[in-house]
Design a protein around this motif. Structure first.
Motif, PDB file in Angstrom:
ATOM      1  N   TYR A  59      -6.321   4.771   5.149  1.00 39.67           N
ATOM      2  CA  TYR A  59      -6.028   3.448   4.604  1.00 39.67           C
ATOM      3  C   TYR A  59      -6.458   2.408   5.652  1.00 39.67           C
TER       4      TYR A  59
ATOM      5  N   VAL B 265       0.871  -1.180   0.000  1.00 36.43           N
ATOM      6  CA  VAL B 265       0.000   0.000   0.000  1.00 36.43           C
ATOM      7  C   VAL B 265       0.907   1.228   0.000  1.00 36.43           C
TER       8      VAL B 265
ATOM      9  N   LEU C 166      -7.956  -2.865  -0.103  1.00 34.88           N
ATOM     10  CA  LEU C 166      -7.676  -1.634   0.620  1.00 34.88           C
ATOM     11  C   LEU C 166      -8.940  -0.778   0.629  1.00 34.88           C
TER      12      LEU C 166
END
Length: 231
Positions: free
Chosen positions: A167, A133, A205
């Motif tokens: 996130y 990520v 995500l």
């Protein structure tokens, strides 16, 4: 010489009648005593002290009031984000938050429903577990937070601290990531996972953007559709 028959005195009848009346009175008194041992006062007293009988009157079917329905819940509205703000974020050309994902792979999930009625207000980016990520922009880590819904999460402020990037559902943090630390665009900050309430067989995500309030609190702000910014 004629002798007349003696006359019965009239008073004897009076005495006789009085005697009979007296006897009758005694019999009546005896009967009253038998029926009401405590005397006439015992008969009168309950009549004086007795409380009036309470009568409950129930309405007929036609008289019953109609049921009152509770008022409908007040409609909640989310203020629309200005197109100028969306355009300003587009001009920053934010990096896509998941390594290897192309813009054509994105699908707008901002207005989808989660749970019974909650609006999603985020972008779901599907990717294999442990896919890196990436930070979408320079900034700093405002908060590392573990929640029941988001699981392992990161809140990142942009350089002006006007916006926050969120996130969630991370598998783990990247090495060296800590609160208050500066980060760079494209830096690996975590890995795709399924922590929180994400389905265990759908690693992804959960990425959100919101405009911070004047208090600059990491948990408060107005949601912006990430798809509109990143597409």
């Amino acid at each position: 010489m004629n002798q007349s028959r003696p006359l019965r005195p009239a008073t004897s009848w009076i005495v006789f009648a009085a005697a009979m009346g007296f006897l009758g009175g005694l019999m009546v008194m005896a009967a009253l005593v038998t029926m009401f041992p405590t005397g006439a006062a015992a008969v009168a007293e309950p009549l004086i002290q007795a409380a009036p009988r309470k009568v409950e009157v129930k309405p007929t079917k036609n008289e019953e009031p109609a049921p009152v329905a509770p008022p409908p819940p007040a409609a909640t509205t989310v203020p629309a984000m200005s197109s100028n703000i969306v355009e300003a974020l587009r001009n920053r050309q934010l990096t896509l938050p998941v390594h290897g994902i192309k813009r054509d792979d994105l699908r707008d999930t901002f207005n989808e429903t989660r749970g019974s009625s909650r609006r999603h207000e985020a972008l779901d980016v599907l990717a294999p577990r442990n896919t890196p990520v990436l930070a979408v922009e320079d900034g700093k880590i405002a908060k590392l937070f573990l929640s029941d819904a988001g699981g392992i999460t990161i809140y990142q402020f942009d350089p002006t601290e006007a916006y926050c990037y969120y996130y969630a559902h991370l598998e783990r943090y990247a090495e060296g990531v800590k609160e208050g630390a500066p980060i760079k665009r494209g830096q690996v900050i975590g890995y795709v996972g399924t922590t929180g309430n994400a389905p265990r067989d759908t690693p992804h995500l959960h990425f959100a953007i919101f405009k911070l309030t004047d208090e600059k609190k990491w948990w408060q702000g107005t949601a912006i559709d990430p798809y509109s910014v990143l597409r």
